[in-house]
Design an enzyme around this catalytic site. Sequence first.
Site, PDB file in Angstrom:
ATOM      1  N   LYS A 153     -13.972  -3.512   3.585  1.00 39.89           N
ATOM      2  CA  LYS A 153     -14.744  -2.300   3.283  1.00 39.89           C
ATOM      3  C   LYS A 153     -16.250  -2.449   3.550  1.00 39.89           C
ATOM      4  CE  LYS A 153     -12.307   0.396  -0.115  1.00 39.89           C
ATOM      5  NZ  LYS A 153     -12.348   0.916  -1.465  1.00 39.89           N
ATOM      6  N   SER A 177       0.823  -1.211   0.000  1.00 38.95           N
ATOM      7  CA  SER A 177       0.000   0.000   0.000  1.00 38.95           C
ATOM      8  C   SER A 177       0.859   1.263   0.000  1.00 38.95           C
ATOM      9  CB  SER A 177      -0.895   0.006   1.242  1.00 38.95           C
ATOM     10  OG  SER A 177      -1.504   1.268   1.355  1.00 38.95           O
ATOM     11  N   ALA A 237     -14.971   0.131  -7.320  1.00 36.30           N
ATOM     12  CA  ALA A 237     -14.507   1.434  -7.805  1.00 36.30           C
ATOM     13  C   ALA A 237     -15.497   2.021  -8.806  1.00 36.30           C
ATOM     14  CB  ALA A 237     -13.130   1.281  -8.441  1.00 36.30           C
TER      15      ALA A 237
END
Length: 288
Positions: free
Chosen positions: A71, A20, A135
Amino acid sequence: MDINFNKDVYCLIGNPIAKSLSPIINNSYYKIIGKNNIYLAFNVKEKDLADVINVFKILNIKGFNVTLPHKISIMEHLDSISDEAKILGAVNTVKNKNGRLIGYNTDGMGFLKSLELEDVGVKDKTVLVLGAGGAANAISISLAKEGVKKIIISNRTLSKAKILAEKISRKFPKVTSEYDSLKLKNVRKEKIDIIVNCTSVGMHPNIDESPINLHGFSENLIIYDIIYKPRRTKLMELAEKKGYYTINGLSMLINQALCSQEIWLEVEDYNFLKNYKEIKRILEIYVE
Ligand code: ATR
Protein backbone atom coordinates in the site's frame (compact mmCIF):
# COMPACT_ATOMS: atom_id res chain seq x y z
CA MET A 1 -19.63 -16.81 -16.31
CA ASP A 2 -19.21 -16.00 -20.00
CA ILE A 3 -15.63 -15.59 -21.15
CA ASN A 4 -15.48 -13.61 -24.35
CA PHE A 5 -13.48 -10.83 -25.98
CA ASN A 6 -15.15 -7.89 -24.30
CA LYS A 7 -13.87 -8.24 -20.79
CA ASP A 8 -12.01 -5.56 -18.87
CA VAL A 9 -9.71 -7.05 -16.28
CA TYR A 10 -9.36 -5.69 -12.75
CA CYS A 11 -7.42 -7.26 -9.92
CA LEU A 12 -5.95 -7.24 -6.44
CA ILE A 13 -2.25 -7.45 -5.64
CA GLY A 14 -0.92 -8.29 -2.20
CA ASN A 15 0.83 -10.98 -0.19
CA PRO A 16 -0.88 -13.04 1.12
CA ILE A 17 -4.17 -12.78 -0.79
CA ALA A 18 -5.44 -16.37 -0.62
CA LYS A 19 -8.18 -15.52 1.89
CA SER A 20 -9.18 -12.21 0.35
CA LEU A 21 -12.91 -11.65 -0.16
CA SER A 22 -12.28 -9.02 -2.85
CA PRO A 23 -12.77 -11.39 -5.84
CA ILE A 24 -16.15 -12.48 -4.43
CA ILE A 25 -17.25 -8.90 -3.79
CA ASN A 26 -16.12 -7.46 -7.12
CA ASN A 27 -17.17 -10.35 -9.37
CA SER A 28 -20.56 -10.44 -7.63
CA TYR A 29 -20.84 -6.73 -8.34
CA TYR A 30 -20.12 -7.18 -12.07
CA LYS A 31 -22.71 -9.92 -12.21
CA ILE A 32 -25.33 -7.80 -10.43
CA ILE A 33 -24.81 -4.76 -12.68
CA GLY A 34 -24.51 -6.92 -15.81
CA LYS A 35 -20.97 -5.80 -16.65
CA ASN A 36 -18.77 -8.17 -18.59
CA ASN A 37 -15.67 -7.60 -16.43
CA ILE A 38 -13.52 -9.91 -14.37
CA TYR A 39 -11.64 -9.39 -11.07
CA LEU A 40 -8.67 -11.58 -10.15
CA ALA A 41 -6.27 -11.73 -7.18
CA PHE A 42 -2.50 -12.07 -7.58
CA ASN A 43 0.07 -12.87 -4.94
CA VAL A 44 2.92 -10.43 -5.59
CA LYS A 45 6.25 -10.42 -3.75
CA GLU A 46 7.79 -7.05 -2.92
CA LYS A 47 10.77 -7.61 -5.20
CA ASP A 48 8.43 -8.19 -8.17
CA LEU A 49 6.20 -5.15 -7.69
CA ALA A 50 7.83 -2.93 -10.36
CA ASP A 51 7.73 -5.74 -12.97
CA VAL A 52 4.10 -6.52 -12.22
CA ILE A 53 3.09 -2.87 -12.63
CA ASN A 54 4.89 -2.75 -15.97
CA VAL A 55 3.09 -5.86 -17.16
CA PHE A 56 -0.25 -4.39 -16.04
CA LYS A 57 0.46 -1.33 -18.19
CA ILE A 58 1.42 -3.46 -21.19
CA LEU A 59 -1.70 -5.63 -20.81
CA ASN A 60 -3.87 -2.57 -20.26
CA ILE A 61 -5.29 -3.78 -16.95
CA LYS A 62 -7.91 -1.11 -16.26
CA GLY A 63 -7.52 -0.93 -12.50
CA PHE A 64 -6.35 -2.77 -9.44
CA ASN A 65 -6.60 -2.83 -5.67
CA VAL A 66 -3.51 -2.91 -3.54
CA THR A 67 -3.26 -4.54 -0.14
CA LEU A 68 -0.51 -5.37 2.35
CA PRO A 69 2.45 -5.13 2.00
CA HIS A 70 2.30 -2.85 -1.07
CA LYS A 71 0.00 0.00 0.00
CA ILE A 72 2.92 2.38 0.58
CA SER A 73 5.56 1.08 -1.86
CA ILE A 74 3.09 1.22 -4.79
CA MET A 75 3.14 5.02 -4.60
CA GLU A 76 6.54 5.37 -6.28
CA HIS A 77 5.20 3.52 -9.36
CA LEU A 78 2.23 5.83 -9.96
CA ASP A 79 1.87 8.91 -12.19
CA SER A 80 -0.36 10.79 -9.75
CA ILE A 81 -1.96 10.33 -6.34
CA SER A 82 -5.24 11.72 -4.95
CA ASP A 83 -5.09 14.23 -2.09
CA GLU A 84 -6.73 11.78 0.29
CA ALA A 85 -4.21 9.02 -0.48
CA LYS A 86 -1.41 11.57 -0.10
CA ILE A 87 -2.61 12.56 3.38
CA LEU A 88 -2.87 8.90 4.37
CA GLY A 89 0.44 8.00 2.73
CA ALA A 90 -1.17 4.82 1.37
CA VAL A 91 -2.95 3.71 -1.81
CA ASN A 92 -5.49 0.88 -2.06
CA THR A 93 -6.94 1.59 -5.52
CA VAL A 94 -5.19 2.32 -8.82
CA LYS A 95 -6.92 3.44 -12.00
CA ASN A 96 -5.28 3.05 -15.38
CA LYS A 97 -6.42 6.10 -17.32
CA ASN A 98 -5.05 5.89 -20.88
CA GLY A 99 -1.79 4.44 -19.65
CA ARG A 100 -1.41 6.81 -16.68
CA LEU A 101 -1.68 5.19 -13.26
CA ILE A 102 -3.60 7.20 -10.65
CA GLY A 103 -3.64 6.18 -6.98
CA TYR A 104 -6.58 6.56 -4.58
CA ASN A 105 -7.49 5.39 -1.11
CA THR A 106 -11.10 4.27 -0.66
CA ASP A 107 -10.81 3.00 2.95
CA GLY A 108 -12.09 6.25 4.47
CA MET A 109 -14.71 6.71 1.72
CA GLY A 110 -15.96 3.15 2.29
CA PHE A 111 -16.15 3.75 6.03
CA LEU A 112 -18.16 6.97 5.60
CA LYS A 113 -20.44 5.34 3.03
CA SER A 114 -21.17 2.50 5.44
CA LEU A 115 -22.15 5.02 8.13
CA GLU A 116 -24.42 6.76 5.64
CA LEU A 117 -26.12 3.46 4.74
CA GLU A 118 -26.62 2.77 8.46
CA ASP A 119 -28.04 6.28 8.90
CA VAL A 120 -25.38 7.23 11.44
CA GLY A 121 -24.44 10.92 11.32
CA VAL A 122 -21.00 12.02 12.56
CA LYS A 123 -21.19 15.81 12.35
CA ASP A 124 -20.33 17.40 15.73
CA LYS A 125 -19.96 13.98 17.34
CA THR A 126 -17.23 12.78 19.67
CA VAL A 127 -15.59 9.61 18.34
CA LEU A 128 -13.22 7.27 20.12
CA VAL A 129 -10.95 5.48 17.62
CA LEU A 130 -9.22 2.38 18.96
CA GLY A 131 -5.90 1.77 17.19
CA ALA A 132 -3.39 3.96 15.37
CA GLY A 133 -2.39 1.83 12.35
CA GLY A 134 -3.35 2.14 8.68
CA ALA A 135 -7.08 1.62 9.17
CA ALA A 136 -7.25 4.00 12.15
CA ASN A 137 -5.45 6.63 10.04
CA ALA A 138 -7.89 6.34 7.13
CA ILE A 139 -10.95 6.32 9.39
CA SER A 140 -9.96 9.19 11.65
CA ILE A 141 -8.91 11.40 8.73
CA SER A 142 -12.24 10.71 6.99
CA LEU A 143 -14.13 11.50 10.21
CA ALA A 144 -12.20 14.74 10.64
CA LYS A 145 -13.00 15.71 7.03
CA GLU A 146 -16.66 14.97 7.68
CA GLY A 147 -16.79 17.46 10.55
CA VAL A 148 -16.76 15.50 13.80
CA LYS A 149 -16.26 17.64 16.91
CA LYS A 150 -13.66 15.54 18.64
CA ILE A 151 -11.53 12.47 17.93
CA ILE A 152 -9.81 10.53 20.69
CA ILE A 153 -7.15 8.10 19.51
CA SER A 154 -6.57 5.27 21.91
CA ASN A 155 -3.81 2.79 21.23
CA ARG A 156 -1.68 0.16 22.96
CA THR A 157 1.48 2.01 21.85
CA LEU A 158 0.93 5.54 23.13
CA SER A 159 3.56 7.16 20.90
CA LYS A 160 1.63 6.08 17.76
CA ALA A 161 -1.63 7.44 19.19
CA LYS A 162 0.13 10.76 19.79
CA ILE A 163 1.46 10.92 16.21
CA LEU A 164 -2.02 10.32 14.74
CA ALA A 165 -3.75 12.77 17.11
CA GLU A 166 -1.18 15.44 16.19
CA LYS A 167 -1.64 14.74 12.48
CA ILE A 168 -5.40 15.31 12.87
CA SER A 169 -4.86 18.62 14.72
CA ARG A 170 -2.40 19.77 12.08
CA LYS A 171 -4.57 18.93 9.07
CA PHE A 172 -7.96 19.73 10.63
CA PRO A 173 -7.51 22.53 13.21
CA LYS A 174 -11.27 22.77 13.84
CA VAL A 175 -11.38 19.19 15.12
CA THR A 176 -10.28 18.64 18.72
CA SER A 177 -8.02 15.62 19.03
CA GLU A 178 -6.73 13.77 22.07
CA TYR A 179 -4.96 10.50 22.70
CA ASP A 180 -4.72 7.92 25.44
CA SER A 181 -3.85 4.27 26.02
CA LEU A 182 -6.50 1.53 25.71
CA LYS A 183 -7.06 1.84 29.47
CA LEU A 184 -8.81 5.18 28.76
CA LYS A 185 -7.90 6.64 32.17
CA ASN A 186 -7.95 10.24 30.92
CA VAL A 187 -11.04 9.96 28.71
CA ARG A 188 -14.51 11.28 29.64
CA LYS A 189 -16.29 8.15 28.48
CA GLU A 190 -19.81 9.48 29.02
CA LYS A 191 -19.19 12.14 26.33
CA ILE A 192 -18.42 9.63 23.57
CA ASP A 193 -21.02 9.06 20.83
CA ILE A 194 -19.27 6.48 18.64
CA ILE A 195 -16.45 3.98 19.18
CA VAL A 196 -14.65 2.56 16.14
CA ASN A 197 -12.41 -0.44 16.75
CA CYS A 198 -9.49 -0.35 14.31
CA THR A 199 -7.23 -2.68 16.30
CA SER A 200 -6.98 -6.34 15.40
CA VAL A 201 -8.06 -7.37 18.91
CA GLY A 202 -10.96 -9.83 18.67
CA MET A 203 -10.11 -10.93 15.14
CA HIS A 204 -10.21 -14.61 14.31
CA PRO A 205 -8.71 -16.77 15.91
CA ASN A 206 -8.53 -14.62 19.09
CA ILE A 207 -12.27 -14.23 19.20
CA ASP A 208 -12.58 -14.02 23.01
CA GLU A 209 -10.61 -10.78 23.29
CA SER A 210 -11.96 -7.24 23.46
CA PRO A 211 -9.74 -4.14 23.10
CA ILE A 212 -11.56 -2.30 25.93
CA ASN A 213 -14.25 -2.88 28.53
CA LEU A 214 -17.51 -0.97 28.16
CA HIS A 215 -17.99 0.48 31.65
CA GLY A 216 -18.95 4.12 32.00
CA PHE A 217 -20.16 4.98 28.48
CA SER A 218 -23.47 6.72 27.68
CA GLU A 219 -26.66 4.85 26.79
CA ASN A 220 -26.72 5.97 23.16
CA LEU A 221 -23.29 4.72 22.27
CA ILE A 222 -22.72 3.26 18.78
CA ILE A 223 -20.00 0.62 18.38
CA TYR A 224 -18.44 0.06 14.97
CA ASP A 225 -15.98 -2.83 14.83
CA ILE A 226 -14.16 -2.90 11.49
CA ILE A 227 -13.32 -6.59 12.02
CA TYR A 228 -15.49 -8.84 9.84
CA LYS A 229 -14.20 -12.23 10.91
CA PRO A 230 -15.96 -13.10 13.14
CA ARG A 231 -19.00 -11.13 12.07
CA ARG A 232 -19.90 -10.59 15.73
CA THR A 233 -16.78 -9.81 17.78
CA LYS A 234 -16.44 -9.99 21.56
CA LEU A 235 -16.63 -6.19 21.66
CA MET A 236 -19.91 -6.28 19.71
CA GLU A 237 -21.23 -8.99 21.99
CA LEU A 238 -20.46 -6.86 25.08
CA ALA A 239 -22.05 -3.86 23.36
CA GLU A 240 -25.22 -5.72 22.43
CA LYS A 241 -25.61 -6.89 26.03
CA LYS A 242 -25.72 -3.22 26.99
CA GLY A 243 -28.23 -2.46 24.26
CA TYR A 244 -25.84 -0.42 22.09
CA TYR A 245 -26.24 -0.24 18.30
CA THR A 246 -23.43 -2.18 16.58
CA ILE A 247 -21.99 -2.33 13.05
CA ASN A 248 -19.44 -4.88 11.83
CA GLY A 249 -16.62 -4.62 9.29
CA LEU A 250 -18.38 -6.31 6.36
CA SER A 251 -20.08 -3.03 5.63
CA MET A 252 -16.81 -1.08 5.27
CA LEU A 253 -15.21 -3.91 3.29
CA ILE A 254 -18.01 -3.95 0.71
CA ASN A 255 -18.31 -0.18 0.55
CA GLN A 256 -14.62 0.45 -0.04
CA ALA A 257 -14.82 -2.03 -2.94
CA LEU A 258 -17.90 -0.28 -4.36
CA CYS A 259 -16.09 3.07 -4.03
CA SER A 260 -13.17 1.60 -6.04
CA GLN A 261 -15.66 0.46 -8.68
CA GLU A 262 -17.09 3.97 -8.96
CA ILE A 263 -13.57 5.28 -9.58
CA TRP A 264 -12.80 2.62 -12.19
CA LEU A 265 -16.11 2.66 -14.03
CA GLU A 266 -16.46 6.45 -13.72
CA VAL A 267 -20.16 6.19 -13.00
CA GLU A 268 -22.19 6.93 -9.92
CA ASP A 269 -24.04 3.77 -8.92
CA TYR A 270 -27.65 4.79 -8.45
CA ASN A 271 -28.52 1.35 -7.07
CA PHE A 272 -25.73 1.52 -4.50
CA LEU A 273 -27.87 0.46 -1.51
CA LYS A 274 -29.58 -2.39 -3.36
CA ASN A 275 -26.26 -3.66 -4.75
CA TYR A 276 -24.59 -3.33 -1.35
CA LYS A 277 -27.33 -5.42 0.29
CA GLU A 278 -27.11 -8.09 -2.39
CA ILE A 279 -23.31 -8.40 -2.01
CA LYS A 280 -23.65 -8.47 1.79
CA ARG A 281 -26.09 -11.35 1.48
CA ILE A 282 -23.62 -13.25 -0.71
CA LEU A 283 -20.65 -12.54 1.62
CA GLU A 284 -22.50 -13.69 4.71
CA ILE A 285 -22.40 -17.18 3.25
CA TYR A 286 -18.58 -17.01 3.29
CA VAL A 287 -18.01 -15.27 6.65
CA GLU A 288 -19.40 -16.76 9.85
P1 ATR B 1 -4.31 -2.01 9.98
O1 ATR B 1 -3.71 -1.69 8.66
O2 ATR B 1 -5.38 -3.05 9.93
O3 ATR B 1 -4.73 -0.80 10.73
P2 ATR B 1 -1.91 -2.11 11.54
O4 ATR B 1 -1.47 -0.87 10.87
O5 ATR B 1 -0.95 -3.22 11.73
O6 ATR B 1 -3.16 -2.75 10.80
O7 ATR B 1 -2.54 -1.70 12.98
C1 ATR B 1 -2.96 -2.65 13.92
C2 ATR B 1 -3.50 -1.92 15.16
O8 ATR B 1 -3.95 -2.92 16.09
C3 ATR B 1 -2.47 -1.08 15.89
O9 ATR B 1 -3.12 0.04 16.44
C4 ATR B 1 -2.00 -2.04 16.99
O10 ATR B 1 -1.49 -1.40 18.15
P3 ATR B 1 0.08 -1.00 18.28
O11 ATR B 1 0.25 0.29 17.52
O12 ATR B 1 0.31 -0.86 19.73
O13 ATR B 1 0.86 -2.14 17.65
C5 ATR B 1 -3.29 -2.73 17.34
N1 ATR B 1 -3.05 -4.03 17.98
C6 ATR B 1 -2.63 -5.18 17.38
N2 ATR B 1 -2.56 -6.17 18.29
C7 ATR B 1 -2.95 -5.65 19.48
C8 ATR B 1 -3.09 -6.19 20.81
N3 ATR B 1 -2.83 -7.45 21.08
N4 ATR B 1 -3.51 -5.34 21.79
C9 ATR B 1 -3.79 -4.05 21.52
N5 ATR B 1 -3.68 -3.49 20.29
C10 ATR B 1 -3.25 -4.27 19.29
